[in-house]
Design a protein around this motif. Structure first.
Motif, short mmCIF file in Angstrom:
data_model
loop_
_atom_site.label_atom_id
_atom_site.label_comp_id
_atom_site.label_asym_id
_atom_site.label_seq_id
_atom_site.Cartn_x
_atom_site.Cartn_y
_atom_site.Cartn_z
N UNK A 58 0.82 -1.17 -0.28
CA UNK A 58 0.14 -0.06 0.08
C UNK A 58 1.01 1.31 -0.17
N UNK A 59 0.20 2.22 -0.29
CA UNK A 59 1.06 3.60 -0.20
C UNK A 59 -0.09 4.81 0.07
N UNK A 60 0.72 5.99 0.39
CA UNK A 60 -0.37 6.82 0.77
C UNK A 60 -0.24 7.83 -0.34
N UNK A 61 -1.63 7.55 -1.15
CA UNK A 61 -1.89 8.57 -2.43
C UNK A 61 -1.93 9.92 -2.12
N UNK A 62 -1.96 10.51 -0.94
CA UNK A 62 -2.08 12.01 -0.60
C UNK A 62 -0.93 12.56 -0.36
N UNK A 63 0.38 11.67 -0.11
CA UNK A 63 1.28 12.03 0.58
C UNK A 63 2.18 13.19 -0.32
N UNK A 64 2.24 13.04 -1.66
CA UNK A 64 3.04 14.04 -2.35
C UNK A 64 2.33 14.89 -3.57
N UNK A 65 0.80 14.63 -3.38
CA UNK A 65 -0.01 15.44 -3.82
C UNK A 65 -0.43 17.05 -3.39
N UNK A 66 -0.87 17.95 -4.05
CA UNK A 66 -0.93 19.34 -3.43
C UNK A 66 -2.44 20.07 -3.64
N UNK A 67 -2.89 20.66 -2.65
CA UNK A 67 -4.20 21.04 -2.57
C UNK A 67 -4.21 22.61 -2.49
N UNK A 68 -4.15 23.58 -3.30
CA UNK A 68 -4.17 24.82 -3.24
C UNK A 68 -5.59 25.53 -3.50
#
Length: 456
Positions: A143-153
């Protein structure tokens, strides 16, 4: 290869081997329990596992012993094995995307009529029933954290904000349940677009979570402001025929309206305003809540045609004299002098190419200072003509580059000026101011109103 395809090949091999066994062993009657010969294996990762199956080798021996009890020739044996091969079919009801603990079923697909025919013709009774098994032994999927290297601005203003999601290095894409109309403190849900299976096929791992909640922050607060700050109100056209041109340096995307859009005159009081839709645009795009939606503006800057010679001023006459001096110095002899004698203004309210025509009349003197007759002066009257002279707040505007300047010649010209003579010396021009007026001004009296500084 499909499961049925593999089955056909497998039973063809079995049939050939049974034929050889039967040729050695003879015939008899036997009951064959097919469930006892099914082998299966689970492979892969939990939630995306697979199952495969086949018959054990013991099935060949047991079926061969059953057939050996029958008294059949070679052809009959081949037919018997062909029918058995075609009849025995089956598969699991689910073979992919399996999870530990999940229950699946092996389902036989044997036609009852064919099983009865085999029993009747070959004395082999095929016994079978669905086999229920529990999936086990699959490895835990990475498994991996899909939100770890995305960005919400977040962008924009409080109550009218927008959000943007930028994907990370793994290339996973996202969607948001709300993308606009956001205010600080709102919550939004960001979801992974790809399914777990798609993630696994692409990355050999799946997201720990398929969605995550974020709290909106950082949007700029709305402030009260004047939408008419740094507004530019201009006009095209002339007095009585003006049209507004309104722009805002500070809020260039906001459109301003005017209660009068044509035939505007100096002194008119205009109402300049913004609509509710434009006020909303002001809030959403600039973060400004309008503290007023209209203003009054008194028009004073429209140019007008000079209508009377009395409107001309000393500043204009100095400009005209300067323009004439430059022309004369470049185009006439040195011994030529001149002085103003009067001005005529022709004005018309009609819509025509030249709404007014201004004639500035000058007395020209040319001094002959050589020859056996001695010095002599020749006098003639000439004009500087300017069309469409404008006035704006007391300032006279004239295009001297398009003016008609006096032509000085010592030989006859094809004009109505005439040719003035003094002794043996000559110069083109009108004889008197009255001569000029009769030839140039009087013929236009029916079309224009005429004012002049020339005393009668």
């Amino acid at each position: 290869m499909s499961m049925n395809g593999r089955k056909a090949v497998r039973f063809t091999v079995i049939a050939i081997m049974l034929l050889a066994v039967c040729m050695l062993t003879g015939c008899g009657t036997e009951t064959i329990s097919l469930n006892e010969y099914v082998n299966y294996e689970f492979k892969g990762y939990d939630s995306v596992g697979t199952v495969s199956w086949d018959f054990s080798g013991k099935a060949i021996t047991d079926i061969a012993n059953a057939v050996s009890n029958q008294k059949m020739n070679d052809l009959q044996t081949q037919i018997a094995f062909g029918e058995i091969n075609d009849a025995i079919k089956g598969n699991f009801d689910k073979t992919t995307n399996l999870s530990n603990g999940e229950t699946i079923k092996f389902v036989w697909n044997i036609e009852p009529e064919r099983a009865s025919s085999i029993k009747k013709n070959y004395h082999i009774d095929l016994k079978y029933s669905d086999i229920t098994v529990t999936v086990e032994g699959l490895e835990a999927i990475p498994t991996f954290d899909a939100f770890s290297d995305m960005e919400v601005t977040y962008h924009g203003f409080d109550g009218y904000g927008t959000c943007e999601v930028v994907s990370g290095k793994k290339g996973i894409t996202f969607s948001v349940d709300r993308e606009s109309g956001l205010k600080n403190g709102d919550t939004i849900t960001v979801s992974v677009n790809e399914t777990a299976e798609e993630c696994f096929n692409k990355l050999k791992e799946i997201p720990l979570a398929a969605e995550k909640t974020y709290t909106v922050s950082g949007l700029t607060a709305i402030i009260d402001g004047d939408p008419f700050e740094k507004i530019s109100i201009g006009f095209s056209g002339t007095n009585g025929e003006g049209m507004p041109e309104i722009e805002s340096e500070k809020y260039p995307d906001v459109t301003f309206s005017c209660d009068k859009t044509r035939n505007i005159s100096n002194g008119d009081v205009l109402k300049v305003s913004i609509t509710d839709a434009e006020a909303q645009k002001l809030v959403e795009e600039y973060g400004v809540r309008a503290n007023r939606t209209s203003l009054e503006y008194t028009v004073s800057e429209l140019e007008d045609y000079v209508r009377d010679v009395s409107e001309l001023n000393e500043s204009f006459f100095r400009d005209a004299e300067k323009a004439l001096d430059e022309f004369v110095s470049k185009n006439t002899p040195e011994n030529l002098g001149y002085e103003p004698t009067g001005y005529y203004l022709l004005y018309s309210d009609a819509d025509k190419e030249n709404r007014n025509i201004l004639y500035l009349v000058y007395k020209f003197d040319y001094h002959y200072d050589s020859g056996f007759l001695g010095p002599e002066d020749v006098t003639a009257y000439k004009y500087l003509r300017i069309n469409n002279v404008m006035i704006n707040n007391g300032r006279i505007n004239a295009d001297f580059s398009e003016a008609e300047y006096p032509k000085v010649s010592f030989f006859p010209l094809p004009t109505d000026e005439g040719f003035q003579t003094k002794g043996y010396h000559t110069m083109s021009g009108y004889k008197t101011v009255e001569d000029f007026e009769n030839k140039r001004i009087t013929p236009s009296a029916a079309e224009y109103t005429i004012t002049t500084t020339v005393e009668k």
